[in-house]
Design a protein around this motif. Sequence first.
Motif, short mmCIF file in Angstrom:
data_model
loop_
_atom_site.label_atom_id
_atom_site.label_comp_id
_atom_site.label_asym_id
_atom_site.label_seq_id
_atom_site.Cartn_x
_atom_site.Cartn_y
_atom_site.Cartn_z
N LEU A 22 0.83 -1.20 0.00
CA LEU A 22 0.00 0.00 0.00
C LEU A 22 0.87 1.26 0.00
O LEU A 22 0.59 2.22 -0.73
N ALA A 23 1.92 1.27 0.79
CA ALA A 23 2.84 2.41 0.82
C ALA A 23 3.51 2.60 -0.53
O ALA A 23 3.67 3.73 -1.01
N THR A 24 3.88 1.50 -1.19
CA THR A 24 4.48 1.58 -2.52
C THR A 24 3.48 2.15 -3.52
O THR A 24 3.83 2.98 -4.36
N TYR A 25 2.23 1.74 -3.42
CA TYR A 25 1.19 2.25 -4.31
C TYR A 25 0.99 3.76 -4.10
O TYR A 25 0.84 4.52 -5.06
N VAL A 26 1.03 4.19 -2.84
CA VAL A 26 0.89 5.62 -2.54
C VAL A 26 2.06 6.41 -3.12
O VAL A 26 1.86 7.49 -3.70
N VAL A 27 3.29 5.87 -3.02
CA VAL A 27 4.46 6.52 -3.61
C VAL A 27 4.27 6.64 -5.12
O VAL A 27 4.53 7.69 -5.71
N MET A 28 3.81 5.58 -5.76
CA MET A 28 3.61 5.59 -7.20
C MET A 28 2.56 6.63 -7.61
O MET A 28 2.77 7.41 -8.54
N ARG A 29 1.45 6.67 -6.89
CA ARG A 29 0.39 7.62 -7.23
C ARG A 29 0.84 9.06 -7.02
O ARG A 29 0.55 9.93 -7.85
N LEU A 30 1.54 9.33 -5.92
CA LEU A 30 2.04 10.68 -5.68
C LEU A 30 3.05 11.10 -6.74
O LEU A 30 3.02 12.23 -7.23
N TRP A 31 3.96 10.20 -7.08
CA TRP A 31 4.95 10.50 -8.11
C TRP A 31 4.25 10.80 -9.43
O TRP A 31 4.56 11.80 -10.09
N ASN A 32 3.33 9.92 -9.84
CA ASN A 32 2.66 10.08 -11.13
C ASN A 32 1.74 11.29 -11.16
O ASN A 32 1.40 11.79 -12.23
N TRP A 33 1.33 11.77 -10.00
CA TRP A 33 0.49 12.96 -9.93
C TRP A 33 1.33 14.23 -10.00
O TRP A 33 0.97 15.18 -10.69
N ARG A 45 5.94 2.90 -13.09
CA ARG A 45 5.14 1.69 -12.90
C ARG A 45 5.30 1.24 -11.45
O ARG A 45 6.13 1.76 -10.71
N PHE A 46 4.51 0.25 -11.04
CA PHE A 46 4.53 -0.19 -9.65
C PHE A 46 5.91 -0.71 -9.25
O PHE A 46 6.41 -0.41 -8.16
N VAL A 47 6.56 -1.47 -10.13
CA VAL A 47 7.87 -2.06 -9.81
C VAL A 47 8.91 -0.95 -9.66
O VAL A 47 9.77 -1.01 -8.78
N ALA A 49 8.25 2.15 -8.70
CA ALA A 49 7.93 2.81 -7.44
C ALA A 49 8.42 1.98 -6.25
O ALA A 49 8.89 2.53 -5.25
N LEU A 50 8.34 0.66 -6.37
CA LEU A 50 8.85 -0.23 -5.32
C LEU A 50 10.36 -0.03 -5.15
O LEU A 50 10.86 0.10 -4.03
N GLY A 51 11.09 0.04 -6.27
CA GLY A 51 12.53 0.28 -6.21
C GLY A 51 12.86 1.64 -5.62
O GLY A 51 13.78 1.77 -4.81
N LEU A 52 12.11 2.66 -6.01
CA LEU A 52 12.32 4.00 -5.47
C LEU A 52 12.04 4.05 -3.98
O LEU A 52 12.79 4.64 -3.21
N PHE A 53 10.96 3.39 -3.56
CA PHE A 53 10.60 3.34 -2.14
C PHE A 53 11.68 2.63 -1.32
O PHE A 53 12.10 3.11 -0.27
N LEU A 54 12.17 1.50 -1.83
CA LEU A 54 13.23 0.77 -1.13
C LEU A 54 14.53 1.58 -1.07
O LEU A 54 15.21 1.61 -0.04
N LEU A 55 14.86 2.26 -2.17
CA LEU A 55 16.07 3.08 -2.19
C LEU A 55 15.97 4.23 -1.19
O LEU A 55 16.90 4.51 -0.44
N ALA A 56 14.81 4.87 -1.14
CA ALA A 56 14.62 5.96 -0.18
C ALA A 56 14.70 5.45 1.25
O ALA A 56 15.28 6.11 2.13
#
Length: 117
Positions: A22-33, A45-47, A49-56
């Motif tokens: 869910l947190a990854t999805y929120v990161v993706m939506r905020l980024w894409n917005w 894409r979701f994957v 955003a997952l990589g970006l979230f893990l890196l952060a």
Amino acid sequence: MNTMMILKGLGFAALGIGLFMLATYVVMRLWNWLVPALFNGPRLRFVQALGLFLLARLLFGFGGFQHGGHVHGGSRGSGPHGHSHHGYGRHWHQSDWQKQFVDPKADKRSSLTSPQR
């Protein structure tokens, strides 16, 4: 092992994975917005955003834990802002790297940036 404990552990693992997704999805939506509109950047894409979230999380930390595993803030303790007093005096929150530059013979009221005479 008790079957109930195994089911409880699996439930907590599923909850943790679900919250992480869910947190990854929120990161993706905020980024894409925000990023494509403000900076003309790419959409994720979701994957990605997952990589970006893990890196952060790796670069900036995994949450509110201090040295020794104590949680920042909270309502525990008797001191101001929920911190308990451990006998460290006024500057109990001063970090270790700051303490090594303070001269114990110097005036306690002087700041770290003022020249020592």
